[in-house]
Design a protein around this motif. Structure first.
Motif, PDB file in Angstrom:
ATOM      1  N   TYR A  84       0.835  -1.198   0.000  1.00  0.00           N
ATOM      2  CA  TYR A  84       0.000   0.000   0.000  1.00  0.00           C
ATOM      3  C   TYR A  84       0.873   1.254   0.000  1.00  0.00           C
ATOM      4  O   TYR A  84       0.601   2.225  -0.708  1.00  0.00           O
ATOM      5  N   ALA A  87       2.680   1.637  -3.389  1.00  0.00           N
ATOM      6  CA  ALA A  87       1.731   2.076  -4.415  1.00  0.00           C
ATOM      7  C   ALA A  87       1.512   3.581  -4.346  1.00  0.00           C
ATOM      8  O   ALA A  87       1.471   4.265  -5.377  1.00  0.00           O
ATOM      9  N   PHE A  91       2.695   5.956  -7.384  1.00  0.00           N
ATOM     10  CA  PHE A  91       1.648   6.631  -8.138  1.00  0.00           C
ATOM     11  C   PHE A  91       1.865   8.142  -8.150  1.00  0.00           C
ATOM     12  O   PHE A  91       1.463   8.818  -9.095  1.00  0.00           O
ATOM     13  N   VAL A 141      -4.868   1.697  -7.185  1.00  0.00           N
ATOM     14  CA  VAL A 141      -3.600   1.064  -7.554  1.00  0.00           C
ATOM     15  C   VAL A 141      -3.192   0.048  -6.498  1.00  0.00           C
ATOM     16  O   VAL A 141      -2.752  -1.066  -6.806  1.00  0.00           O
ATOM     17  N   ALA A 142      -3.332   0.418  -5.235  1.00  0.00           N
ATOM     18  CA  ALA A 142      -2.955  -0.483  -4.150  1.00  0.00           C
ATOM     19  C   ALA A 142      -3.800  -1.751  -4.169  1.00  0.00           C
ATOM     20  O   ALA A 142      -3.301  -2.848  -3.883  1.00  0.00           O
ATOM     21  N   ALA A 145      -2.336  -4.309  -6.552  1.00  0.00           N
ATOM     22  CA  ALA A 145      -1.172  -5.020  -6.018  1.00  0.00           C
ATOM     23  C   ALA A 145      -1.567  -6.042  -4.962  1.00  0.00           C
ATOM     24  O   ALA A 145      -0.935  -7.101  -4.844  1.00  0.00           O
ATOM     25  N   THR A 165       5.975  -5.079  -7.063  1.00  0.00           N
ATOM     26  CA  THR A 165       4.900  -4.165  -6.711  1.00  0.00           C
ATOM     27  C   THR A 165       5.187  -2.754  -7.202  1.00  0.00           C
ATOM     28  O   THR A 165       4.293  -2.066  -7.716  1.00  0.00           O
ATOM     29  N   THR A 169       2.666  -0.964  -9.846  1.00  0.00           N
ATOM     30  CA  THR A 169       1.896   0.218  -9.460  1.00  0.00           C
ATOM     31  C   THR A 169       2.395   1.496 -10.114  1.00  0.00           C
ATOM     32  O   THR A 169       1.622   2.447 -10.288  1.00  0.00           O
ATOM     33  N   TYR A 173       0.269  -0.884 -14.323  1.00  0.00           N
ATOM     34  CA  TYR A 173      -1.124  -0.494 -14.115  1.00  0.00           C
ATOM     35  C   TYR A 173      -1.435   0.889 -14.683  1.00  0.00           C
ATOM     36  O   TYR A 173      -2.454   1.064 -15.371  1.00  0.00           O
TER      37      TYR A 173
END
Length: 442
Positions: A84, A87, A91, A141-142, A145, A165, A169, A173
């Protein structure tokens, strides 16, 4: 007190309307909302939806903690809070701009960090705070993952997983998301995916499938003769709690994807989305319960839990337009997909610890494919093109990253480490030391 004030204001409005001529009442019954008011409510929708979807991170963590064995629970908790966090950073560094800035009907946006509005500024021209929009998009996004985390559990190394990951992310994605939500080529073609059955869930599912194939199954899961050996999870209460948290978070996932709350029509549609989302999940549970009873003579609680999630994934591509009967049908088929796909994966010796591939990949495909049933603006041909495009890109790109990680630093723990459990050998903190292999305490 707030409800009382609102009711009083409504009463005053009714009284004032009754004193107006009929033609004036007609004009006043649909008052225009000021840009400032629309800005506030739209921003509030993004923020509320965002923290509901953020809470899904806890749902994924608890679901995975319950479905892995006790010797791997701490690892799953660590992976989920780490992914998390990664991400969010990725992002901001480049993911948002890749997804939304300068796509213009193409295949990719622009690189570089995202710039928020200045402190105290307003963005009335956009209709919402840009920071609220970024936050809402980031939590999606999280979720992507988290789908991968559960599938490859119990045998993947921590650091290769976290590197994957970061790439997923920050690069994979956002690029694929730009094709539709960033006004890219699929958007121009007419592809429809309201809240992400394919863009979020199937992309995560394809990434998970690539990882599961390259990583291989857990030791002891499959016999040489093809027999399947169940490896029961540590806690059904935790898995159930995780499912309910995800169910709750889905109201933000789907509801806030309306992207506006500044009019009566928008609020009405958001309410309808909530109702459809809830009923699709319920239908998925009921179908999974009935099918497991018929097929196995016993109801499987894990199938019921994943039936709820599959129903939710299935309705995510179009949670507004379906009638209630169509909603029950869409969610119910999602539940059936789980029941039939889990043993199919075992026959193929693809070890998916939490059932994420049937739930997110296959139910995501189903939900996206069936959109034209209720949405007349979508076509089956365009939906298939989108599904295939996302599948090829996500699977191939993820497979390349997994293969590079495997060839350079290795992605799988040793047989001995897997037997001992990742809690002990990878992070040194056991979730249940009194009941596992840790020291006994009085």
């Amino acid at each position: 007190m707030k409800k009382l004030v609102a009711k009083s204001a409504a009463a005053l409005a009714v009284l004032s309307l009754s004193a107006l001529p009929v033609f004036a009442q007609d004009a006043a019954e649909t008052p225009a909302v000021s840009p400032e008011v629309a800005y506030i409510f739209n921003t509030l929708l993004f923020l509320i939806g965002g923290f509901l979807v953020m809470w899904m991170a806890a749902g994924f963590a608890m679901l995975e903690a319950g479905l892995v064995r006790s010797k791997n629970v701490s690892m799953q908790c660590l992976k989920n809070i780490s992914l998390y966090s990664i991400a969010g950073v990725m992002f901001w560094i480049t993911g948002y701009n890749l997804m939304y800035t300068g796509v213009d009907g193409g295949f990719i946006g622009s690189f570089g960090p995202y710039s928020f509005d200045p402190v105290g500024g307003d963005a009335l021209d956009t209709g919402y705070s840009t920071a609220s929009d970024w936050f809402f998009q980031m939590v999606f996004v999280a979720a992507t993952a988290s789908i991968v985390s559960g599938t490859v559990a119990e045998r993947v190394k921590l650091w290769p997983f976290l590197i994957f990951t970061a790439v997923l992310t920050g690069i994979i994605y956002p690029i694929s998301g730009s094709w539709q939500w960033g006004a890219g080529w699929l958007s121009e073609m007419g592809f429809s995916d309201f809240a992400g059955s394919t863009i979020v869930h199937s992309v995560g599912g394809w990434a998970a499938l690539a990882g599961a194939i390259i990583l291989g199954a857990r030791k002891g899961k499959y016999g040489a003769d093809g027999t399947v050996h169940p490896l029961p999870g540590s806690s059904m209460p935790l898995a159930t709690l995780g499912t309910f948290i995800l169910w709750l978070g889905w109201f933000g996932f789907n509801g806030a994807s309306q992207l506006a709350m500044g009019s009566i029509g928008d609020v009405t549609d958001i309410s309808r989305i909530f109702a459809n989302t809830n009923m699709a999940a319920a239908s998925g549970v009921i179908v999974a319960v009935i099918l497991t009873q018929v097929l196995y003579k016993k109801v499987d609680v894990t199938m019921a839990l994943n039936g709820a999630l599959a129903g939710l994934v299935s309705i995510t591509a179009e949670p507004l337009a379906p009638s209630m009967w169509a909603t029950l049908f869409i969610g119910g088929v999602g539940g059936a997909i789980v029941v039939f796909a889990v043993p199919l994966l075992d026959k193929l010796k693809i070890d998916d610890v939490v059932g994420a591939i049937p739930v997110h990949l296959l139910a995501g495909i189903w939900g996206t494919l069936i959109v034209p049933l209720s949405n007349g603006d979508a076509s089956y041909g365009t939906q298939i093109i989108g599904i295939v495009s996302y599948g090829v890109f996500a699977f191939v790109a993820s497979g390349i990253v997994w293969f590079i990680l495997k060839s350079t630093m290795g992605i799988r723990v040793s047989d001995e480490e897997e037997a001992l459990g990742l809690d002990k050998v990878e992070i040194g903190v056991e979730a249940y030391p009194e009941f596992g292999t840790g020291s006994q305490r009085l």
